[in-house]
Design an enzyme around this catalytic site. Sequence first.
Site, PDB file in Angstrom:
ATOM      1  N   ASP A 199       0.760  -1.227   0.010  1.00 23.29           N
ATOM      2  CA  ASP A 199       0.007   0.055  -0.112  1.00 23.29           C
ATOM      3  C   ASP A 199       0.869   1.176  -0.090  1.00 23.29           C
ATOM      4  OD1 ASP A 199      -2.249   1.847   0.553  1.00 23.29           O
ATOM      5  OD2 ASP A 199      -3.265   0.143   1.126  1.00 23.29           O
ATOM      6  N   HIS A 262      -2.892   3.220  -4.358  1.00 28.50           N
ATOM      7  CA  HIS A 262      -2.364   2.872  -3.126  1.00 28.50           C
ATOM      8  C   HIS A 262      -1.070   1.913  -3.426  1.00 28.50           C
ATOM      9  CE1 HIS A 262      -5.503   3.410  -0.195  1.00 28.50           C
ATOM     10  NE2 HIS A 262      -6.472   3.329  -1.007  1.00 28.50           N
ATOM     11  N   ASP A 328      -9.142  -0.365  -5.493  1.00 28.91           N
ATOM     12  CA  ASP A 328     -10.008   0.406  -4.788  1.00 28.91           C
ATOM     13  C   ASP A 328      -9.190   1.890  -4.712  1.00 28.91           C
ATOM     14  OD1 ASP A 328      -7.946  -0.709  -2.980  1.00 28.91           O
ATOM     15  OD2 ASP A 328      -8.979   0.245  -1.497  1.00 28.91           O
ATOM     16  N   GLU A 329     -10.116   2.830  -4.474  1.00 26.87           N
ATOM     17  CA  GLU A 329      -9.713   4.065  -4.451  1.00 26.87           C
ATOM     18  C   GLU A 329      -8.341   4.746  -5.083  1.00 26.87           C
ATOM     19  OE1 GLU A 329     -11.037   4.394   0.352  1.00 26.87           O
ATOM     20  OE2 GLU A 329      -8.894   3.756   0.011  1.00 26.87           O
ATOM     21  N   TYR A 422     -16.003  -3.966   8.940  1.00 25.02           N
ATOM     22  CA  TYR A 422     -14.735  -3.319   9.131  1.00 25.02           C
ATOM     23  C   TYR A 422     -14.152  -3.144  10.671  1.00 25.02           C
ATOM     24  CZ  TYR A 422     -13.401  -2.049   4.461  1.00 25.02           C
ATOM     25  OH  TYR A 422     -13.133  -2.269   3.094  1.00 25.02           O
ATOM     26  N   PHE A 423     -13.145  -4.054  10.998  1.00 25.30           N
ATOM     27  CA  PHE A 423     -12.788  -4.184  12.521  1.00 25.30           C
ATOM     28  C   PHE A 423     -11.878  -3.135  12.819  1.00 25.30           C
ATOM     29  CE2 PHE A 423     -14.222  -8.988  13.291  1.00 25.30           C
ATOM     30  CZ  PHE A 423     -15.416  -8.488  12.991  1.00 25.30           C
TER      31      PHE A 423
END
Length: 522
Positions: A199, A262, A328-329, A422-423
């Site tokens: 990332d 990312h 993603d993103e 989502y932890f």
Amino acid sequence: MDTIKKFILIANIFLPFALMCQDFNIIPYPVKVDKHEGFFELNSNTVLNPGEDLYQKAKQLKDYLDPATGFDIKIGSSNIQSNEIILNINEDLNDLGDEGYTLEVGQNRILIEASDQKGFFYAFQTLLQLLPEDIFRHAKVEDMEWHIPNCSIRDTPQYEWRGLMIDYSRTFWNKRITRKYIDAMALYKLNKLHMHLTDDQGWRIDIAKYPDLTEIASKFDMSYHEPEEREGFFSQSDIKEIIIYAEERNIEIIPEIEMPGHSSAVFSVYPDLSCKGDKMKIHPFTLGPGIHQEIFCAGNDDTFVFLNNVLSEISRLFPSKYIHIGGDEAPKDHWKECVKCQQRIKDEGLKDEHELQSWFIKQIETYLSANNKTMIGWDEILEGGLSRTATVMYWRGWEKEVPEFVLNQGNNIIMTPTSHCYFDYTYETISTEKVYSYCPIPAGLNKEYEKKILGIQANFWSHLNRIEPEMDRQIFPRLLALAEVGWLKESNKKWEDFTLRLNNHLEILDILDIYYHEIGIH
Ligand SMILES: [Zn+2]
């Protein structure tokens, strides 16, 4: 009041409770349990009797039972035919799938049957949970009676994908912590560990062809004074060790290599692979933007040479048929300004930057398919056109129509929405009860699509909670709730009952040196 009336009254009061209350402290609760009178006593005379080809499985059970009991349980056939645990492959249990099993506990004999090695492993996890919690201790417990209540269990999971994602990029979690998590996942019958290895905040896996990736991009910029244990990387031999350790516990490791966004860690080493060409510095998430603008240049052929070389090593290293490529993103601003990317859009007859992302992902998928791998991507991979064979990981909980859209297209989906899975979120936002309440099947879904929902997964992003006790508290006890969501049909879930069982499991977590969040458990 006559006796019959009295009985009916008592039955009316107690029957609903009796129906609701499950008998054993097992998580996830087995599909079918019948409790009988009496118990089996595990003692120094107990013999483990494996059928053909099951010696290794018997050894695995012995390794679980010996330390806390202090027994040296023999493996072989019993002469006196009493007090034995029999393992038997039963092809007739094919209908329970490769993870299903049956467990018959009687006064002098335990019979465990399954059609596959995986089923035996899960029967062992159930058997351990039927014993006193002290069975999980690593040293002999004195003066204990190891009783297993007589019962008949027939069990099989609802979903084939019951996962946990750990973010190794924002914070590097070493081999010891990874093994601890694999052990805990195995105990609760979770079977997929998704390792988010790259990332903006670090590259965490050695690639032989590009040693600078880990030499440079696994370290935070020195000026930020990050503690050493939060950075680092896995060598390929570390990964092989982890894969074997996980395989022995029914867990498949799925690697994730992020692209096209990312990816700033890559640009700290190879800036020319991004559109802007700026050499990036790596710093913790808290010091930078959540989403970096830097992106792989889709117009530069070198980008695909690099990614194919990386994925080639990843494909050889990880036996899983799945490789996660992120997706993603990915902000498109740099693509809009980049001459090479605009040329690519023109040459390929694409409409816009969303179609460029779709084209990018399809190049990668073509490469993965040639290596017999199935691509998984976060749900943005459907923007600009989704390939028919990609598996989608649904995460944007606020995009409610995504699951049905994906399923209508005929793609497989794994459910990991921000709303329940989502932890890294607080317990105020996602309580254990909220996790437990999650139903992976969207309301009103056409029945024929249900089998395309592979299952569920919890995601732990490590940008905020960066030390081990905090990580544990974010994940436990929510992971136990998720484990039951993945194992049981919606109609078999009972929250009140789960909370009763959970109390006992907190004692097991204590024994296993796992921290957990105490407020808001209920
Ligand atoms: Zn570009």
